[in-house]
Design a protein around this motif. Structure first.
Motif, short mmCIF file in Angstrom:
data_model
loop_
_atom_site.label_atom_id
_atom_site.label_comp_id
_atom_site.label_asym_id
_atom_site.label_seq_id
_atom_site.Cartn_x
_atom_site.Cartn_y
_atom_site.Cartn_z
N ALA A 62 36.54 44.78 49.46
CA ALA A 62 35.33 44.65 48.63
C ALA A 62 35.71 44.47 47.16
CB ALA A 62 34.44 45.88 48.82
N GLN A 63 36.77 45.14 46.72
CA GLN A 63 37.20 45.01 45.32
C GLN A 63 37.76 43.63 45.02
OE1 GLN A 63 36.65 47.35 42.82
NE2 GLN A 63 37.14 45.53 41.63
N GLN A 64 38.50 43.05 45.98
CA GLN A 64 39.01 41.68 45.79
C GLN A 64 37.85 40.71 45.62
OE1 GLN A 64 41.33 41.26 49.38
NE2 GLN A 64 43.18 40.97 48.17
N VAL A 65 36.87 40.82 46.47
CA VAL A 65 35.72 39.93 46.40
C VAL A 65 34.98 40.13 45.07
CG1 VAL A 65 33.50 39.35 47.44
CG2 VAL A 65 35.48 39.81 48.90
N ALA A 66 34.83 41.37 44.65
CA ALA A 66 34.16 41.65 43.37
C ALA A 66 34.93 41.04 42.21
CB ALA A 66 34.00 43.16 43.17
N ASN A 67 36.26 41.12 42.25
CA ASN A 67 37.07 40.54 41.18
C ASN A 67 36.94 39.02 41.15
OD1 ASN A 67 37.92 43.07 40.38
ND2 ASN A 67 39.90 42.93 41.42
N VAL A 68 36.98 38.39 42.31
CA VAL A 68 36.83 36.93 42.38
C VAL A 68 35.46 36.52 41.85
CG1 VAL A 68 36.56 35.01 43.99
CG2 VAL A 68 38.51 36.54 44.20
N MET A 69 34.44 37.21 42.29
CA MET A 69 33.08 36.86 41.84
C MET A 69 32.92 37.12 40.34
SD MET A 69 32.10 35.50 44.50
CE MET A 69 30.46 35.04 43.99
N GLY A 70 33.62 38.13 39.83
CA GLY A 70 33.57 38.40 38.39
C GLY A 70 34.13 37.25 37.57
N LEU A 71 35.16 36.58 38.09
CA LEU A 71 35.74 35.44 37.39
C LEU A 71 34.87 34.19 37.48
CD1 LEU A 71 39.49 35.95 38.31
CD2 LEU A 71 38.43 36.24 36.06
N LEU A 72 33.87 34.21 38.36
CA LEU A 72 32.94 33.07 38.49
C LEU A 72 31.57 33.38 37.89
CD1 LEU A 72 33.75 31.90 42.12
CD2 LEU A 72 34.37 30.76 39.98
N ARG A 73 31.39 34.59 37.36
CA ARG A 73 30.10 35.01 36.82
C ARG A 73 29.61 34.03 35.75
NH1 ARG A 73 31.11 40.17 35.95
NH2 ARG A 73 30.37 40.66 38.04
N GLY A 74 28.38 33.61 35.87
CA GLY A 74 27.77 32.73 34.88
C GLY A 74 28.02 31.25 35.11
#
Length: 168
Positions: A62-74
C-alpha cells in the motif's frame, strides 16, 4: 476388516521400504502432477512473453502505491500502468503518465520504447526498481517503498548530452 486386522496390516507395511519400483512410481506421479499444474495454470501466461523478459509477480505494498500516486498528484491526461498485464505493449504516444512496476531485466528495452513514443510532457513513475540509465526528476520513499519519477523532457535532454559527449 476389523480394527485388529487393520492394525496388523499397518504394522507390516510400516517396516517395508518402497523399493526401486515404488520410488520410481512416486517420482513419476509427483512429476506428472507438477507438470499438470504448470501446464494448466502457469504456462498460458508465459507463452507470449520472451523468456528473458519474464518477471515474477510481486505484489505492491500500500505504501508503494501511495508513493507512486504521490509522484503523479495533480497531473492530467491518459495514464498507463505497465507491469499488470501479459507483456504486450500498445502505442504509448498519447500517454502522459506511465506507471512501471517491472523487474530490472525489462527496463532497458522498455526505456527505448518510452523514449521513442512518449511525448515530452509525459512522466514515467517507477516503483520498486529505478531505470538504470535515467536520472529521476524526483523520488519519494526509501528501500522497497521508493518510487522514482522521470520527466521525459529531462530524460531526453540527458540522453542527448551523453550522446553528444561521446561524439566529441
Amino acid at each position: 476388516m476389523d480394527a485388529e486386522a487393520l492394525d496388523e496390516l499397518a504394522g507390516q507395511l510400516q517396516g517395508e521400504a518402497l523399493g526401486g519400483r515404488g520410488l520410481l512410481q512416486l517420482a513419476a506421479t509427483t512429476g506428472l502432477a507438477a507438470y499438470a499444474v504448470w501446464a494448466a495454470v502457469l504456462m498460458p501466461g508465459f507463452r507470449r512473453v520472451p523468456l528473458h523478459l519474464q518477471v515474477p509477480y510481486v505484489p505492491s505494498s500500500a505504501q508503494q502505491v501511495a508513493n507512486v500516486m504521490g509522484l503523479l498528484r495533480g497531473r492530467t491526461g491518459k495514464t498507463a500502468d505497465l507491469g499488470s498485464g501479459d507483456g504486450r505493449l500498445a502505442n504509448l504516444s498519447d500517454c502522459y503518465n506511465v506507471i512501471v512496476f517491472l523487474a530490472p531485466s525489462v527496463k532497458p528495452p522498455l526505456a527505448a520504447k518510452l523514449l521513442a513514443e512518449l511525448p515530452d510532457e509525459a512522466r514515467v513513475v517507477a516503483g520498486r526498481f529505478p531505470f538504470p540509465c535515467w536520472t529521476p526528476s524526483s523520488t519519494i520513499g526509501q528501500g522497497l517503498e521508493q518510487a522514482w519519477a522521470y520527466d521525459m523532457k529531462e530524460v531526453r535532454r540527458a540522453a542527448r548530452s551523453r550522446t553528444e559527449g561521446r561524439a566529441l
